[in-house]
Write an enzyme that holds these catalytic residues in place. Structure first.
Site, short mmCIF file in Angstrom:
data_model
loop_
_atom_site.label_atom_id
_atom_site.label_comp_id
_atom_site.label_asym_id
_atom_site.label_seq_id
_atom_site.Cartn_x
_atom_site.Cartn_y
_atom_site.Cartn_z
N HIS A 1 -35.05 -40.79 8.95
CA HIS A 1 -35.15 -39.35 8.51
C HIS A 1 -33.93 -38.10 8.41
O HIS A 1 -33.89 -37.54 6.93
CB HIS A 1 -36.19 -38.73 9.73
N LYS B 1 -52.92 -40.17 15.18
CA LYS B 1 -51.58 -40.90 15.48
C LYS B 1 -51.14 -41.16 17.64
O LYS B 1 -50.61 -41.82 17.38
CB LYS B 1 -49.82 -40.99 15.15
N1 COA Z 1 -36.73 -43.01 8.02
C1 COA Z 1 -37.41 -44.07 9.42
N2 COA Z 1 -39.14 -44.12 9.27
C2 COA Z 1 -39.21 -43.49 8.28
C3 COA Z 1 -39.05 -42.69 7.19
C4 COA Z 1 -37.55 -42.80 7.12
N3 COA Z 1 -36.91 -42.81 6.39
N4 COA Z 1 -40.27 -42.59 6.43
C5 COA Z 1 -40.74 -42.13 7.07
N5 COA Z 1 -41.37 -43.26 8.17
C6 COA Z 1 -41.53 -43.60 8.91
C7 COA Z 1 -42.10 -42.90 9.84
O1 COA Z 1 -41.33 -42.39 11.16
C8 COA Z 1 -44.04 -43.29 10.75
O2 COA Z 1 -43.52 -44.13 11.34
P1 COA Z 1 -44.77 -44.24 12.55
O3 COA Z 1 -46.12 -44.48 11.89
O4 COA Z 1 -44.51 -45.19 13.00
O5 COA Z 1 -45.14 -42.80 13.21
C9 COA Z 1 -44.15 -43.73 9.31
O6 COA Z 1 -42.57 -44.38 8.95
C10 COA Z 1 -44.85 -43.08 8.41
O7 COA Z 1 -44.85 -41.98 8.41
P2 COA Z 1 -44.88 -40.35 8.20
O8 COA Z 1 -43.73 -40.08 7.38
O9 COA Z 1 -44.24 -39.23 9.66
O10 COA Z 1 -46.09 -39.64 7.87
P3 COA Z 1 -47.14 -40.05 8.53
O11 COA Z 1 -48.22 -40.56 6.87
O12 COA Z 1 -47.45 -39.55 10.10
O13 COA Z 1 -47.81 -38.46 7.74
C11 COA Z 1 -48.22 -36.82 6.17
C12 COA Z 1 -48.10 -38.12 6.62
C13 COA Z 1 -48.18 -35.93 8.15
C14 COA Z 1 -47.69 -35.53 5.94
C15 COA Z 1 -50.25 -36.48 5.70
O14 COA Z 1 -51.04 -37.04 6.54
C16 COA Z 1 -50.34 -34.79 5.48
O15 COA Z 1 -49.86 -34.34 4.61
N6 COA Z 1 -50.93 -34.36 6.41
C17 COA Z 1 -51.38 -32.87 5.94
C18 COA Z 1 -52.89 -33.01 6.32
C19 COA Z 1 -52.90 -33.54 4.59
O16 COA Z 1 -52.73 -32.58 3.46
N7 COA Z 1 -54.14 -34.24 4.26
C20 COA Z 1 -54.06 -34.61 2.90
C21 COA Z 1 -52.50 -35.33 1.97
S1 COA Z 1 -52.83 -36.05 0.62
#
Ligand code: COA
Length: 174
Positions: free
Chosen positions: A19, A43
């Site tokens: 990140h 989650k």
């Molecule tokens: N390095 C390390 N890990 C990374 C990374 C990087 N560069 N990029 C992504 N990841 C990992 C994260 O650690 C996470 O791992 P985990 O699943 O083991 O926790 C995973 O990839 C992806 O998760 P994250 O980036 O946290 O995104 P998410 O999919 O959990 O969250 C939101 C997505 C919060 C952005 C989305 O759900 C959201 O926008 N929610 C708000 C409600 C909304 O508007 N919904 C409609 C959206 S269309």
């Protein structure tokens, strides 16, 4: 000229070096980045929102133009409220693509059809190769099982993970 503000959303449970790598790249493009911790229990996070925000703030102390906040509700509404017209996401591998593609198009649609008919684009950045296999879940797994996570998270986050796993109830989260 208008300040270029981007939102970097995610669950950050916890923030990893991957990140931080994305954040450093985004700072070369945008004037200000708001790291936005999604307040969702979907989650079953290990760390509370306050703990995650504190970690992000500590890890980015030396980075100018970075803020950290939590948000609830739709990401596009939050972005518009913050006057940001870009969302930052990291793209680690092809496997990330499908989900990210859907999310980007949905967010674009939601923004366009919002009250103010705003424009929000998602900008994808590739992390350094050494972080392409990294995820917060994997880091938690490594630390929980006694592995060394020093290449994956800042030291203070590794210590916070170790401390968390010492309390037995934390194990139910994995
Ligand atoms: N390095 C390390 N890990 C990374 C990374 C990087 N560069 N990029 C992504 N990841 C990992 C994260 O650690 C996470 O791992 P985990 O699943 O083991 O926790 C995973 O990839 C992806 O998760 P994250 O980036 O946290 O995104 P998410 O999919 O959990 O969250 C939101 C997505 C919060 C952005 C989305 O759900 C959201 O926008 N929610 C708000 C409600 C909304 O508007 N919904 C409609 C959206 S269309």
């Amino acid at each position: 000229m208008n300040e270029k503000i981007a939102i970097y959303p995610g669950s950050f449970d916890p923030l990893t070096n991957g990140h931080l790598d994305i954040l450093a790249r985004a700072l070369k493009i945008f004037d200000k980045i708001i790291v936005a911790v999604a307040a969702t229990e979907l989650k079953k996070p290990l760390f509370s929102i306050a703990e995650r925000l504190k970690m992000i703030k500590t890890a980015t102390l030396n980075l100018k133009n970075v803020e950290a906040e939590s948000f609830s509700g739709l990401l596009v509404d939050y972005a518009l409220q913050k006057k940001a017209n870009a969302l930052i996401r990291g793209l680690r591998a092809v496997s990330d693509f499908e989900y990210e593609f859907q999310m980007a198009l949905m967010n674009r649609h939601l923004a366009k059809h919002s009250k103010n008919q705003n424009h929000v684009e998602t900008v994808y950045l590739m992390p350094d190769e050494k972080y392409t296999y990294l995820s917060s879940t994997l880091v938690k797994e490594v630390v929980r099982l006694g592995g060394d996570a020093k290449n994956f998270v800042p030291k203070f986050i590794e210590l916070a993970l170790i401390k968390k796993f010492k309390s037995s109830h934390a194990k139910i989260y994995l």
